[in-house]
Design a protein around this motif. Structure first.
Motif, PDB file in Angstrom:
ATOM      1  N   UNK A 243       0.868  -1.170   0.000  1.00  0.00           N
ATOM      2  CA  UNK A 243       0.000   0.000   0.000  1.00  0.00           C
ATOM      3  C   UNK A 243       0.906   1.221   0.000  1.00  0.00           C
ATOM      4  N   UNK A 244       0.632   2.154  -0.896  1.00  0.00           N
ATOM      5  CA  UNK A 244       1.377   3.415  -0.951  1.00  0.00           C
ATOM      6  C   UNK A 244       0.443   4.551  -0.578  1.00  0.00           C
ATOM      7  N   UNK A 245       0.948   5.437   0.255  1.00  0.00           N
ATOM      8  CA  UNK A 245       0.216   6.627   0.670  1.00  0.00           C
ATOM      9  C   UNK A 245       1.064   7.821   0.268  1.00  0.00           C
ATOM     10  N   UNK A 246       0.546   8.635  -0.652  1.00  0.00           N
ATOM     11  CA  UNK A 246       1.307   9.773  -1.174  1.00  0.00           C
ATOM     12  C   UNK A 246       0.661  11.082  -0.765  1.00  0.00           C
ATOM     13  N   UNK A 247       1.502  12.067  -0.505  1.00  0.00           N
ATOM     14  CA  UNK A 247       1.050  13.408  -0.145  1.00  0.00           C
ATOM     15  C   UNK A 247       1.414  14.352  -1.280  1.00  0.00           C
ATOM     16  N   UNK A 248       0.446  15.160  -1.687  1.00  0.00           N
ATOM     17  CA  UNK A 248       0.623  16.051  -2.824  1.00  0.00           C
ATOM     18  C   UNK A 248       0.372  17.497  -2.432  1.00  0.00           C
ATOM     19  N   UNK A 249       1.007  18.370  -3.179  1.00  0.00           N
ATOM     20  CA  UNK A 249       0.762  19.804  -3.077  1.00  0.00           C
ATOM     21  C   UNK A 249       0.209  20.242  -4.424  1.00  0.00           C
ATOM     22  N   UNK A 250      -0.806  21.086  -4.396  1.00  0.00           N
ATOM     23  CA  UNK A 250      -1.351  21.618  -5.647  1.00  0.00           C
ATOM     24  C   UNK A 250      -0.626  22.915  -5.971  1.00  0.00           C
ATOM     25  N   UNK A 251      -0.139  23.022  -7.194  1.00  0.00           N
ATOM     26  CA  UNK A 251       0.573  24.222  -7.634  1.00  0.00           C
ATOM     27  C   UNK A 251      -0.009  24.704  -8.951  1.00  0.00           C
ATOM     28  N   UNK A 252       0.007  26.004  -9.115  1.00  0.00           N
ATOM     29  CA  UNK A 252      -0.427  26.612 -10.372  1.00  0.00           C
ATOM     30  C   UNK A 252       0.806  26.869 -11.235  1.00  0.00           C
ATOM     31  N   UNK A 253       0.723  26.540 -12.494  1.00  0.00           N
ATOM     32  CA  UNK A 253       1.804  26.876 -13.421  1.00  0.00           C
ATOM     33  C   UNK A 253       1.182  27.397 -14.705  1.00  0.00           C
ATOM     34  N   UNK A 254       1.962  28.141 -15.430  1.00  0.00           N
ATOM     35  CA  UNK A 254       1.480  28.717 -16.688  1.00  0.00           C
ATOM     36  C   UNK A 254       1.278  27.608 -17.706  1.00  0.00           C
TER      37      UNK A 254
END
Length: 134
Positions: free
Chosen positions: A99-110
Motif C-alpha cells: 500500500x502506498x500513501x502519497x502526499x501532494x501539493x497543488x501548484x499553479x503553473x502557466x
C-alpha cells in the motif's frame, strides 16, 4: 531516502518512507492498515487541521490505540482503500502486496503560451507499506 518520482507530468524529488515488510494473517490485514494509515495521516497533516478534529481509536485486534481525524470523508476514503486492497489479495497460502500513501501539493503553473494557468499535483512524500499475508 529521496527518489525521483513522477507526479502528474512533472518529475521531481520527494521523500520516500519504505517500511519494513510486515507479516500478517489474513484477518489482521485491515486492522494493521487502519492503524498505520491513520497514524501516518495524522502525523503528516496535523498542522493543516484544527487540533480538536481528531479522536483516539482503540484497535479491535491489538492492545494499542492511535489518533485519527474526526472527519468522515477521510475515514471513508481510508476504509474504501483498505477494503480494495484486502479484496485484491489472493486467498492462497501466501500473498504479497504493498500500500502506498502519497502526499501532494497543488501548484499553479502557466499553461501553453502562458494563456491560462494549469493546476498540477506535485508529490512531496510517499509512504510504502509492504505486507506478506499468511
Amino acid at each position: 531516502g529521496r527518489v525521483r518520482g513522477r507526479a502528474g507530468a512533472r518529475l521531481m524529488n520527494y521523500e520516500h518512507c519504505q517500511l519494513e515488510e510486515l507479516e500478517v494473517e489474513h484477518f489482521q490485514v485491515k486492522e494493521v492498515l487502519r492503524c498505520l494509515l491513520h497514524s501516518i495521516l495524522y502525523q503528516r497533516i496535523l498542522g493543516a487541521t484544527p487540533s480538536n478534529r481528531h479522536r483516539e481509536e482503540e484497535s479491535t485486534l491489538f492492545e494499542i490505540s492511535y489518533l485519527c481525524f474526526d472527519d468522515e470523508s477521510v475515514r471513508t476514503t481510508v476504509e474504501e482503500r483498505i477494503d480494495a486492497f484486502a479484496k485484491s489479495l489472493d486467498r492462497a497460502n501466501e500473498a504479497r502486496g504493498q500500500v502506498d500513501l502519497s502526499f501532494f501539493e497543488r501548484r499553479q503553473r502557466k499553461g501553453l503560451l502562458g494563456l491560462h494557468n494549469v493546476e498540477e499535483r506535485v508529490c512531496w512524500e510517499r509512504w510504502s507499506v509492504p505486507l506478506v499475508v499468511r
